[in-house]
Design a protein around this motif. Structure first.
Motif, PDB file in Angstrom:
ATOM      1  N   ASP A 198     -28.422  25.762   2.680  1.00  0.00           N
ATOM      2  CA  ASP A 198     -28.678  25.724   1.237  1.00  0.00           C
ATOM      3  C   ASP A 198     -28.455  27.093   0.609  1.00  0.00           C
ATOM      4  O   ASP A 198     -27.896  27.204  -0.492  1.00  0.00           O
ATOM      5  CB  ASP A 198     -30.108  25.255   0.959  1.00  0.00           C
ATOM      6  CG  ASP A 198     -30.311  23.783   1.279  1.00  0.00           C
ATOM      7  OD1 ASP A 198     -29.308  23.061   1.415  1.00  0.00           O
ATOM      8  OD2 ASP A 198     -31.482  23.363   1.403  1.00  0.00           O
ATOM      9  N   CYS A 207     -19.625  26.811  -1.876  1.00  0.00           N
ATOM     10  CA  CYS A 207     -18.682  26.135  -0.987  1.00  0.00           C
ATOM     11  C   CYS A 207     -19.192  24.743  -0.624  1.00  0.00           C
ATOM     12  O   CYS A 207     -20.336  24.378  -0.897  1.00  0.00           O
ATOM     13  CB  CYS A 207     -18.448  26.960   0.277  1.00  0.00           C
ATOM     14  SG  CYS A 207     -19.847  26.993   1.392  1.00  0.00           S
ATOM     15  N   ASP A 208     -18.334  23.975   0.006  1.00  0.00           N
ATOM     16  CA  ASP A 208     -18.675  22.627   0.437  1.00  0.00           C
ATOM     17  C   ASP A 208     -19.799  22.696   1.480  1.00  0.00           C
ATOM     18  O   ASP A 208     -19.726  23.493   2.420  1.00  0.00           O
ATOM     19  CB  ASP A 208     -17.441  21.964   1.042  1.00  0.00           C
ATOM     20  CG  ASP A 208     -17.732  20.554   1.533  1.00  0.00           C
ATOM     21  OD1 ASP A 208     -17.995  20.398   2.736  1.00  0.00           O
ATOM     22  OD2 ASP A 208     -17.694  19.634   0.706  1.00  0.00           O
ATOM     23  N   PRO A 209     -20.842  21.870   1.326  1.00  0.00           N
ATOM     24  CA  PRO A 209     -21.976  21.911   2.270  1.00  0.00           C
ATOM     25  C   PRO A 209     -21.562  21.698   3.726  1.00  0.00           C
ATOM     26  O   PRO A 209     -22.154  22.290   4.632  1.00  0.00           O
ATOM     27  CB  PRO A 209     -22.885  20.777   1.777  1.00  0.00           C
ATOM     28  CG  PRO A 209     -22.560  20.631   0.326  1.00  0.00           C
ATOM     29  CD  PRO A 209     -21.096  20.932   0.221  1.00  0.00           C
ATOM     30  N   LYS A 210     -20.549  20.870   3.976  1.00  0.00           N
ATOM     31  CA  LYS A 210     -20.108  20.623   5.344  1.00  0.00           C
ATOM     32  C   LYS A 210     -19.509  21.886   5.952  1.00  0.00           C
ATOM     33  O   LYS A 210     -19.765  22.208   7.121  1.00  0.00           O
ATOM     34  CB  LYS A 210     -19.094  19.481   5.376  1.00  0.00           C
ATOM     35  CG  LYS A 210     -19.689  18.124   5.011  1.00  0.00           C
ATOM     36  CD  LYS A 210     -18.636  17.034   5.090  1.00  0.00           C
ATOM     37  CE  LYS A 210     -19.231  15.672   4.728  1.00  0.00           C
ATOM     38  NZ  LYS A 210     -18.210  14.595   4.767  1.00  0.00           N
ATOM     39  N   LEU A 211     -18.721  22.602   5.151  1.00  0.00           N
ATOM     40  CA  LEU A 211     -18.128  23.846   5.643  1.00  0.00           C
ATOM     41  C   LEU A 211     -19.201  24.910   5.818  1.00  0.00           C
ATOM     42  O   LEU A 211     -19.176  25.683   6.783  1.00  0.00           O
ATOM     43  CB  LEU A 211     -17.057  24.335   4.664  1.00  0.00           C
ATOM     44  CG  LEU A 211     -16.251  25.571   5.085  1.00  0.00           C
ATOM     45  CD1 LEU A 211     -15.575  25.343   6.417  1.00  0.00           C
ATOM     46  CD2 LEU A 211     -15.225  25.926   4.017  1.00  0.00           C
ATOM     47  N   CYS A 215     -24.673  27.778   0.424  1.00  0.00           N
ATOM     48  CA  CYS A 215     -24.069  26.964  -0.633  1.00  0.00           C
ATOM     49  C   CYS A 215     -24.391  27.535  -2.011  1.00  0.00           C
ATOM     50  O   CYS A 215     -23.534  27.578  -2.905  1.00  0.00           O
ATOM     51  CB  CYS A 215     -24.567  25.521  -0.542  1.00  0.00           C
ATOM     52  SG  CYS A 215     -23.892  24.594   0.837  1.00  0.00           S
ATOM     53  N   ASP A 273     -15.587  18.246  11.456  1.00  0.00           N
ATOM     54  CA  ASP A 273     -14.249  17.951  10.957  1.00  0.00           C
ATOM     55  C   ASP A 273     -13.290  17.602  12.094  1.00  0.00           C
ATOM     56  O   ASP A 273     -12.164  17.168  11.853  1.00  0.00           O
ATOM     57  CB  ASP A 273     -13.692  19.115  10.132  1.00  0.00           C
ATOM     58  CG  ASP A 273     -13.825  20.460  10.837  1.00  0.00           C
ATOM     59  OD1 ASP A 273     -14.654  20.571  11.762  1.00  0.00           O
ATOM     60  OD2 ASP A 273     -13.114  21.407  10.440  1.00  0.00           O
TER      61      ASP A 273
END
Length: 221
Positions: free
Chosen positions: A87, A95-99, A90, A199
């Motif tokens: 958190d 940036c994207d939470p997954k990344l 981010c 990913d």
């Protein structure tokens, strides 16, 4: 951290403080002191100047001499949860939470390192960790799935090691990715949803089904 720096510190604290009654010496990443520096510091810890306090910060206490540790009161801090770290990253980077999750878990909750991975650190704009990480994981999958007699796996491994070693500044970052790769191979057999490199979920699932039980754990070790 070298002995010359510790000796300079010693000469400074030998003088009485000008402003306050007490004085604090803070050594961050104290495990980076070499043996000579630690032995020099040990003398100060044994007989500190009056009203002078030492704080040594480290996440690798095993790298400190036992004699240094024995003269310190150890206070352990629990690391922040992965959720809080993700958190935070981010919020800071957008940036994207997954990344962000991949970067935080690869960096083992080291927020500064995770920021560098995501190219948000001013000194690391030129480092494309995201692209290098994908390249390295692709290479590792290719290495493990190779069945070519003309190019044995051992030779491919040496070629990959040579390619990694050319960028000396990123060796430890690459080793962190390699560590998550083999961890994910071991984990994906039992809990595929818990892997770091989500990913590459399909590739890990396919590879884990081809491994003998315990093989991934052996590689990780």
């Amino acid at each position: 951290i070298r002995i010359s720096q510790i000796r300079l510190l010693g000469s400074r604290i030998a003088m009485r403080p000008n402003e306050a009654r007490h004085r604090m010496v803070l050594i961050e990443s104290s495990h980076l002191m070499n043996v000579q520096a630690q032995n020099a510091l040990l003398k100060m810890l044994e007989e500190p100047p009056e009203n002078t306090f030492f704080i040594l910060i480290t996440d690798k206490p095993a790298m400190l001499l036992a004699t240094v540790l024995s003269r310190c009161r150890q206070i352990r801090f629990k690391p922040k949860s992965y959720r809080l770290c993700i958190d935070h990253v981010c919020e800071r980077t957008g940036c994207d939470p997954k990344l962000a999750a991949i970067a935080v878990k690869t960096a083992d909750r080291d927020l500064k390192k995770a920021m560098q991975y995501l190219n948000t650190d001013d000194d690391n704009k030129t480092k494309n960790w995201i692209g290098k990480r994908k390249w390295l994981i692709d290479q590792l999958f290719h290495l493990l799935s190779c069945r070519c007699e003309l190019m044995p796996r051992s030779q491919l491994g040496l070629m990959l090691a040579w390619a990694i070693s050319r960028d000396a500044q990123s060796v430890f970052d690459n080793l962190a990715v390699i560590k998550t790769f083999f961890r994910d191979l071991a984990v994906s057999i039992y809990h595929p949803e818990a892997i770091v490199n989500l990913d590459f979920f399909d590739q890990f699932k396919d590879m884990s089904q081809k491994l003998h039980r315990g093989q991934a754990a052996k590689w990780l070790s």
